[in-house]
Structures are given as structure tokens and as C-alpha cells.
Scaffold this motif. Sequence first.
Motif, PDB file in Angstrom:
ATOM      1  N   ARG A 346       0.009  39.950 143.244  1.00  0.00           N
ATOM      2  CA  ARG A 346       0.305  38.881 142.302  1.00  0.00           C
ATOM      3  C   ARG A 346      -0.437  39.106 140.989  1.00  0.00           C
ATOM      4  N   GLY A 347       0.032  38.455 139.947  1.00  0.00           N
ATOM      5  CA  GLY A 347      -0.654  38.578 138.664  1.00  0.00           C
ATOM      6  C   GLY A 347      -1.896  37.725 138.627  1.00  0.00           C
ATOM      7  N   CYS A 348      -2.464  37.577 137.480  1.00  0.00           N
ATOM      8  CA  CYS A 348      -3.684  36.789 137.289  1.00  0.00           C
ATOM      9  C   CYS A 348      -3.424  35.358 137.754  1.00  0.00           C
ATOM     10  N   HIS A 349      -4.248  34.866 138.739  1.00  0.00           N
ATOM     11  CA  HIS A 349      -4.003  33.546 139.313  1.00  0.00           C
ATOM     12  C   HIS A 349      -5.338  32.920 139.682  1.00  0.00           C
ATOM     13  N   VAL A 350      -5.245  31.648 140.034  1.00  0.00           N
ATOM     14  CA  VAL A 350      -6.426  30.879 140.425  1.00  0.00           C
ATOM     15  C   VAL A 350      -6.365  30.634 141.937  1.00  0.00           C
ATOM     16  N   GLY A 351      -7.462  30.645 142.601  1.00  0.00           N
ATOM     17  CA  GLY A 351      -7.521  30.333 144.026  1.00  0.00           C
ATOM     18  C   GLY A 351      -7.452  31.589 144.888  1.00  0.00           C
ATOM     19  N   GLU A 352      -7.259  31.338 146.247  1.00  0.00           N
ATOM     20  CA  GLU A 352      -7.234  32.432 147.205  1.00  0.00           C
ATOM     21  C   GLU A 352      -5.923  33.206 147.114  1.00  0.00           C
TER      22      GLU A 352
END
Length: 917
Positions: A346-352
Motif C-alpha cells: 500500500r502507499g503512504c498510510h496511517v495505522g497498521e
Amino acid sequence: MCRTLNTKQENRTPLNKHHNTPIWWLRSEKMKSSIHHHQHPPLQQQQPPPPPLSDSDTDSDGSGTHSSSSDLLRHSDLSASIFKPYFEFTGRHSSSATTATPAEVSKIQSFLTSSSSGALSCLICLERIKPSDPTWSCSSLCFALFHLHCIQSWARQASNLAAARAATRLPITQQRASETALWNCPKCRVEYPITHIPKTYFCFCGKLENPPNDPWVLPHSCGEICGRPLKHNCGHHCLLLCHPGPCPSCPKLVKVRCFCSKIEDVRRCGFKEFSCGKVCGKVLDCGVHGCAETCHEGECPPCRARSVYRCRCGKKKEERECCDRDFGCGEPCEKRLGCGKHVCERGCHVGECGDCPMQGKRTCPCGKRVYEGMPCDVLVPLCGATCDKMLSCGYHRCPERCHRGACAETCRTVVKKSCRSLRKDVPCYQDLWCERKCQRMRDCGRHACKRKCCDGDCPPCSEVCDKRLRCKNHKCPSPCHRGACAPCPIMVTIACACGETHFEVPCGTEMEQKPPKCPKPCPIAPLCRHAPRLKPHKCHYGACPPCLLPCAEEYSCGHACKLRCHGAKPPPNREFTLKPKKKKIIQQSECTPGTPCPPCPELVWRPCVGQHIGAERMMVCSDKSQFACENLCGNPLPCGNHYCTKTCHALENPSSMNRLPQIEPCEVCSLPCDKEREPKCQHRCPRRCHPGDCPPCKVLIKRSCHCGSMVHVFECIYYNTLSAKDQEKVRSCGGLCHRKLPNCTHLCPETCHPGECPNPEKCSKKVTVRCKCQTLKKEWPCHDVQAAYHAAGSHPKDITKNQFGIGLIPCNSDCKSKMQVVETELHLRKSQVTEVKETDNEKSAPKRRKRQKRVQESKETTKLQKIISTTKQLLLYLFILIILVAATYYGYKGLLWLNDWMNKVDEQRQRHPRRIR
């Protein structure tokens, strides 16, 4: 208060005697005072300026005049006082006392002025709406007034046409199309359902059905309080009497807060939203910063504070605005998943990142076979069956075997496709279009579709109708349509010259309206030269009255105009000008206003074009035409030696004259020059008669030298300017004199000289002297030979050159013997010569005779040649005679015609002396 307003007696109160204003205006004034009484006490406010409305009655015919200027001032601001609560919306915390004119109030004032003056017209039939006619008014945007039967006919036709179009283009029944059909207002084009077709005549506020025609109440009004709810759903109702047009903004005083809710103020309900002018200070969506804008309406803008923020995955830092602090860096996450074998894609993301997608139940790429317990790092085997996934076309499935990756994007299955005129087998992904243009008529009924390969659903016509409307001033701006065009929605303002009293009427009806009258003084300043002396007059429609003072304007010739003033005519104000009806043209003998002075009519003496003394005539000063007298011109020609013999003609063209004959120059002198040249010579000037001196004579003259041995060539001007001594000098050839001496045969030994040769008797040339038989010879000087001839009694000049010096020496004995021998030789020579000549003559005699005969025969002519020659001579004489007779006849006829033409010209000159130029 309500009981007082609803009484019939007050509705039928007569008009104010000092001003033609209906009492319902005064009732609104009372109403306004009651509003102030029941609301909060009014704040300290500035007096608003009066609105631009006239206080005159537009329907009056001039009989209702004002008693005094004080009454005019007392009642001039009546409408302003009525609408004063609607114009003022200042508050305690406003920076300055400001006033405004809402559009609704201006529209109400215009409607009231038009209604009270009877200038309302129906936009459909363009006829005047009478006070007794049932009407209907649009309640959406324009509030235009129509005849009830006109709007009913309009609505039925529009709804029936819309239903017919819907039934032909949509899959619905005729009944359903009729129920859902719409019709629109003829002016603002707002759509109404078919259930809103008016059936009954109501007043403006809609409370009273079929309001009676009361002369004391505004036409089509019930005369009661309007009571309609005001806009913005403020909960208040309109307190004006039943009126046309929109209801104004609410004038009640309420307590409200500014946009940022910091300050509370008492303001008009219609203008209760205001800005305190301070910083907003509300917390923005970021929850950290406050709004730095001035107190404003609506949501606060995004936070623009700049700072350094991390991306969602925390890899990068950037300086960004606070409202844009949540951003992605665009790089893959690449964190290890729970399986420990794969990374997060996945691209840049927040969380697990979540669990590994390869764990648990797994299927082949086509999804038909399921595998359990397979490690996540092992590829699922292909099942070998047909993929059978739905392709992007949505109709066919993938025919390939189970495969990894996406299926083919383009479906290549061959199907039959058809358009209106073609049926063909083509791949599924390929569209079928033919080139045939649709010839169906669009909904307008005037233009064809002309769309290629049309499916039958032709688009509506988008071209502009552009037909001339019934007003005959504008064209229809709507899309092309069936039937008649809508009425012209433009309103035309009709006003007096100053524009204080005005009302609006539909375009096309302005020619039938009566312009309002205004009691104020005319604002147009006179433009003629008598403006300071003219009396002021009242405001009027059209042009100002003409000035009655004499013009007295001075012409360029020095005379003054004696007619009535006809100076510049000031035009009426174009913004409020109405085209007047045609009136009878009143022909005036004098000049009309706005025209220049006529030509000067004074009589003056004017000379002829040739400026001859005693040939003047009395003529009108403005008549610049010239005339010619019967005298000869007499002006000196350019040569300066002769005078012009033409009749009187124009010689110059003064700039002050407008109508002049064409300039005719004097005749050209064609005589030869007869002046004596300086210096004098025998040659004449080769030029024609000319002014000034003649040019130098360049003729070449020949002069021989003194001795005659050569000839000199000189220019005449050069030779004649020399003196006699210089002439003799230039004529000398510079060589020896070639003249023979008078007493001997020798030439002059001197240089070429004029006159006789000097000392001819002293010639010293050697001369050979001989005896008579020329046997003896001697050389003597020439002067001795001359002396010997003189001594012998003869003159030397009588002796020929061959015999000069012969016989001066006597002969001796030797001379005689030589003479005899010479004589015998001469005798023999002569006899031989004669014999040779005789033989030659005998040989040549026959040839000469033959030639003489031939010449004589050639010279003799025959009789036929003689006849032909005489005939030619006779024909030549006859031809010459005919030419002479014809020339004499036609020359005589030409002289007669010339004489008649000259007589006609003389008669015309005597009849019309002014026209001759």
C-alpha cells in the motif's frame, strides 16, 4: 390600529388638496409610525436623502396646479417618509450611518407610479390594462401584470404544446403528459404547473376575489393591509397596503448578533445580518489557530498557517499550510507484514498494515478451485479451466484458460450491430456508425436534425429563434420554437425631461403612453445667445419653447440677421426620451429653431467678373454668383505687348465667394515677335510675342577672309558686338594673301589683309623671258618685265599668263633653223591624226544612226495613249471642280448656323445676365 386601517371611510377619503397623492400613501405613513411605536425606541439616525420620485400626478391634465412652493416642499418627501424604515438599516455599532435603496422598494415605487398613472400594459396583447379589467400578476420574479383571459390563453397553449412534445419524445401517455406539462411566465420565463393556471381574478395580495373598481383605491388592489409573509422566513408579514410587485424587506427592529457573535445590536429585520468589523477569532477546523479575517458571513476559510508536518507514514517532512497538513509522500509503505515474508504494497498510510493477503483460503486466478493450507510464498497453480470472467464490455466473458493477471481490455467477439440504415458484423469493442444524416424535423418544426447515424432521439434545436417580436424593436432570444414568440420582456422607462417623474411600460407600448407632467423648473439651459434674458419655464416633455427675441447675429459680410431667434435647440434628455407621435408639420415662413441663419438678404452693388468700371449691378449680398458684362476684357496679356480681345470673363477666384464662374484665362498671344534686337541685326526673333528682351541671336553667318581663300562662320550676336577693327581682325585667315597682283600674274606676298594689295609695281618675282619663237630664254625680275611692257607701249595686265614674258628678247639665227624642223614634224603629225579620225567615223556611223532611230521611235506615241491621257486630265479637272463646289456650299451653311447660334447666345445673355459666368 387595525380597526382604523380597515374602515371604509378612510379608504374612500378624497385626495389631498395640496398634492395629488392618494390617501393610502398617508395610511402607510401612519402604519410606519405605529411600527416605531410598538417596537424598540428608534435609535439616533441620520435623515436619509429623498428618493428620486416626483410628487406630481402623471394623470393630471394641467388643471391641478400647486398653490405655493411651501406646499410642494411639505409633500415632496411623502413617499420617502413612507419607505423610510425600509431604507435605513444602520445600527449602534456601524462604522458610519449608511443608507441603501433595496431593489424591491425601487420596483414597488415604479409599479405604484405606473399603476397610478394608468400606464400598465399587457405584455401578451400589448393593450392598456384598464382599472376594471381582470388581471393576473406573476408572483415569482418579475411581478408583471397581464389580462386574465390573455394569461389563461397563453398558459393553455404553452401547456398543450409541452404535453404534445413530451408524448412524442417520451414513453408516456397523453394523459400523463398533460398532467405533468408546464407553462412559463411570458416575461421572466419561470415555470408553473398546469394546476396553477389562473381561473379567478384576485387582488395583488390574493385575499380578495374579484376586487371592485374603486376610484379611491389603487386599481386591482383590495385597499387592505398586504399581510403576505416576508422573505427569509423571518416570521413577520408585510404591513403595506395591498400593492403590486414584491414585498420589501422587513422593517421591524430586532436584536441580533454579528456574524462572529461578539456584538449584539438592534437592527432592521430585513438587514439583520451585519459585520462588526473586528477580527473573527473563531477556532478553525485545525483546532489550534483562530480565524484572522474580519467578521464575515458563512464558514471561516481554511487555515493558512504554515509549518513543518510529517506525511502519513512519517518518512518525509514538508513545510505546508495547516489546512493541507494531512498528506501522503507517494512512496510504498514497505513494512513487513505478519507473515514475515512479504512487505506492505500500500502507499503512504496511517495505522497498521494488516495481515498478509496470501494467507488462509486461496483460489486459482479464475476462482473455480480452492486451496487450503498453502504457504503464502507459494504461487497458486492454474486450474486449466476457462477463465469465464466478465469482460469490460459487460456482455461477454473471457474465453482464455485460467491465467494470472487482468483479462484483455478489448472484447473481440464478433456480433451483429445495426444503425438506422446499416447492419454489419463487427467486433464487440467497435462501434458502428454510418454517414447518413438524419432528416427528421426537430421540436421547433423549422430545422432538420442533420446528425450522422441518429438513433431517433433527435436533440432539441439549439439555434436562436431571432424572429422580430411584436414590439418591433427586439428579436426573440429564445431557442427556435413552434408557434408565436413570447412577448418582449424589456421594460421601457417613460419620464419627463428632467427624469424626476417616470414609470416603466412594456416595450412596444411606449408610443401609446402619455408622458408624465412635472412641476419642477426645466433643467435644460438655453443654447442661443439670448439665454441670460430668457424667462425660466417648467419641466416639459420634448424640446424647449423657441426664443422669441430677434436674432441680431452678425454675418461674415457685416450685416445683422433680422429674423426671429433660431439659435441652437437643446435636445431633451436621451435617457428618458420617448418618441412622440407624428404631428402635423407647421410650415413657418421664418427659420425654425436649431437652424443656422439664412443667407444675407441685403442688396449691394457688385462689379462684373472683369472688374470693369461702370458695369456694376445691384444684387443680394448672399448671392455670390457673378456676371459678365458686354465689354471686352482689355487686360494686358502676359506678353506685355498686346491686350486681351475676349469678352468680359473671370480672372481670379476670391476665397469669400461660394458660387463663381469657372476661371477663364486671357487669350494666348500667338503673334510673332516684332521687336528690334539689341544689338541690331537682320534676323527676326524666332519666338512668339513675349515679355522682356529677345534672346541673343544664335544664327550662324558666313564671312570670307580678305583674300577669299576661306570662309569664317560666326554667331550673329558675337560678330555684331565686335567693333569694325575687331571684325577685320577676326576675318583675316592669318596666311599669305591669295589675290593676284593687278599688273602681273603673281600673287600678293603680304599676309591676308583688307583693301588693295600694296606696291603692285614693285613685284620682285622671277619671270622667264623668251623670244617670240621661245627658243631663247632669260630670267628677269617682274618689275623689269612690267617696265619693258610699258616701254613697248602696252600694259602688263593686258598680257595673258601664257604670253607673259614672251617676245621681250629678240630672236637670232639659231631660232630660224629650229623653226623649220618643228613645222615639218607638225605637218606630218596632223596628216596622221586626220586619217585616224576618218576611219573611226566610218566605223561608228551605222551604230549612231540605229540609236537615233530607236530614240525617235520611242518618242512617238500611239492614238490610244493620247486618248487615255486626255481622259485622265478631264476627270482630274472634274473632281477638283466638285470639291470646290462642295466646300463652298457647306462653308456657307456653316456660316449661317454659326450666325444663328451667336444670336441665341446674345438673347440668353440679355434674358439671364446673372447666370452667365
